[in-house]
Design a protein around this motif. Structure first.
Motif, PDB file in Angstrom:
ATOM      1  N   HIS A  23       0.799  -1.373  -0.018  1.00 47.95           N
ATOM      2  CA  HIS A  23       0.018   0.124  -0.025  1.00 47.95           C
ATOM      3  C   HIS A  23       0.955   1.242   0.079  1.00 47.95           C
ATOM      4  N   ASP A 144      -4.796  -0.120   7.646  1.00 49.49           N
ATOM      5  CA  ASP A 144      -4.845  -1.443   7.887  1.00 49.49           C
ATOM      6  C   ASP A 144      -4.513  -1.723   9.157  1.00 49.49           C
ATOM      7  N   HIS A 171     -13.084  -2.485   4.612  1.00 54.49           N
ATOM      8  CA  HIS A 171     -12.532  -2.492   3.409  1.00 54.49           C
ATOM      9  C   HIS A 171     -13.049  -3.324   2.488  1.00 54.49           C
ATOM     10  N   HIS A 264      -6.003   4.242   0.216  1.00 56.26           N
ATOM     11  CA  HIS A 264      -5.973   2.775   0.453  1.00 56.26           C
ATOM     12  C   HIS A 264      -6.966   1.851  -0.008  1.00 56.26           C
ATOM     13  N   ASP A 268      -7.305  -1.107  -2.597  1.00 58.38           N
ATOM     14  CA  ASP A 268      -7.985  -2.562  -2.281  1.00 58.38           C
ATOM     15  C   ASP A 268      -9.311  -2.625  -3.132  1.00 58.38           C
ATOM     16  N   HIS A 274     -10.946  -7.964  -2.351  1.00 59.29           N
ATOM     17  CA  HIS A 274     -12.019  -6.977  -1.723  1.00 59.29           C
ATOM     18  C   HIS A 274     -13.196  -6.526  -2.458  1.00 59.29           C
ATOM     19  N   VAL A 364      -3.405  -7.957   5.205  1.00 56.35           N
ATOM     20  CA  VAL A 364      -4.526  -7.093   5.123  1.00 56.35           C
ATOM     21  C   VAL A 364      -4.411  -5.969   3.885  1.00 56.35           C
TER      22      VAL A 364
HETATM   23 ZN   LIG Z   1      -6.938  -2.637   3.195  1.00 58.98          ZN
END
Ligand SMILES: [Zn+2]
Length: 364
Positions: A23, A144, A171, A264, A268, A274, A364
């Motif tokens: 990220h 995260d 998320h 972020h 995702d 996600h 994550v």
């Molecule tokens: Zn995330």
């Protein structure tokens, strides 16, 4: 990142994706090609319009006269940012009970690319972790955050002053169905979480007064507006004016940080785990392993983590025998992922261990 085993059922039935290092890298690369990127010919005009051209590019929001930031507090500090409840300023100024000042942490820094950690020579200056783009990265990394007990004590983010929480629950979002896509659709859903609104698709959308994400889009807007306008009422005094200015400077940091948190969620959404509610976080033993996605379909995440981190971290040392590569959820998945290369007659990917501090238990 170093994360202790997460709630087992959720691990296999819900889905997480990129490592925080990924990220961070996505974010700084996005910054570099954005209108704010130094190589962009129009960036000087954008900086001037924002008033950023007068700031030190290495420490744009630092207030040199203030005490160094050291833990969560009630007053502005040298490199702090503001974390405020949704109600902050709705009740009038200065509403000190609904705001906290928080500090950059070693955890944020440890998740940034090597140049920002000063592991390699770079032209980024003496404190690259405080640059504009580092504040964006910090938000993308800290989005995260998990509850404190998910981490090893030696390497974890500071605790959320408004309540320890697993932020990642917010998320997930399946645009086709407008649902979170988590098991039983638990969680607020990524759209509500990132916008900070109860019903973002209705007009007019209104901020959620109970939102748990204090770095949502509406928070970014509020931080931005307050960074420009914050002024406690009352008689004008030198000390009061100085304090208002210090708070505004900390709010600028919060503004960029909030944008990082928002970015972020966009990142995702580019991950099948996600945006389609696919299972993730591979389990190698026990009946829960029947919920695993096949390793081949997990390759997207593993490959992106690997490619992004390796591509930018410039690895040069082969891993010692048996050393994990840090691209998968755990050593077991790691082995199976690498075996795919063997079976295809391809060279194994080299280790990322040099750049990542410890093996994650969940991604994550
Ligand atoms: Zn995330």
């Amino acid at each position: 990142m170093n994360v202790r085993p997460f709630i087992l059922l959720f691990c296999v039935s819900a889905s997480w994706a990129y490592e925080v290092e990924t990220h961070g890298l996505f974010t700084v690369e996005s910054f570099n090609v954005s209108l704010l990127g130094p190589a962009n010919p129009t960036s000087a005009a954008v900086y001037a319009r924002l008033g950023f051209d007068r700031l030190n590019v290495e420490t744009p929001f630092q207030q040199p006269g203030l005490a160094a930031c050291a833990g969560i507090g009630n007053d502005p500090k040298q490199d702090a940012y503001v974390d405020a409840q949704p109600a902050w300023l709705n009740l009038g100024f200065p509403d000190v009970g609904n705001r906290k000042f928080r500090c950059p942490t070693a955890y944020d820094l440890g998740s940034m690319p090597p140049a920002y950690r000063r592991l390699i020579t770079s032209p980024l200056g003496a404190s690259p972790e405080l640059r504009f783009e580092a504040w964006l990265m910090r938000g993308a990394i800290r989005e995260d955050d998990l509850k404190q007990d998910r981490y090893a004590k030696s390497n974890r983010p500071d605790i959320d002053p408004w309540g320890d929480k697993d932020r990642v629950i917010g998320h997930f979002y399946v645009p086709v169905t407008n649902t979170p896509g988590t098991p039983l659709n638990v969680g607020p859903g990524g759209l509500n979480w990132v916008m900070g609104e109860t019903s973002p698709l209705t007009s007019p959308a209104v901020p959620d007064p109970n939102r748990e994400n204090h770095f949502s889009y509406v928070d970014a807007q509020r931080n931005y507006f307050s960074a420009l306008t914050y002024k406690a009422p009352g008689a004008v005094t030198g000390a009061g004016t100085r304090k208002d200015s210090d708070i505004r400077q900390n709010l600028w940091a919060s503004t960029l940080l909030s944008v990082g948190h928002i970015v972020h969620i966009l990142q995702d959404q580019a991950s099948p785990q996600h945006a389609r509610g696919e299972a993730h976080n591979y389990i190698c033993r026990g009946f829960l392993s029947i919920f695993n996605q096949a390793v081949a379909t997990r390759t997207y995440e593993n490959f992106i983590n690997f490619r992004v981190i390796r591509g930018k971290f410039e690895l040069d040392a082969p891993s010692p025998l048996g050393q994990p590569n840090y691209v998968a959820t755990n050593p077991c998945e790691e082995q199976r992922w690498i075996r795919m290369f063997d079976e295809a007659g391809q060279r194994r990917p080299p280790s990322l261990a040099k750049w990542l501090p410890s093996l994650p238990s969940v991604s994550v």
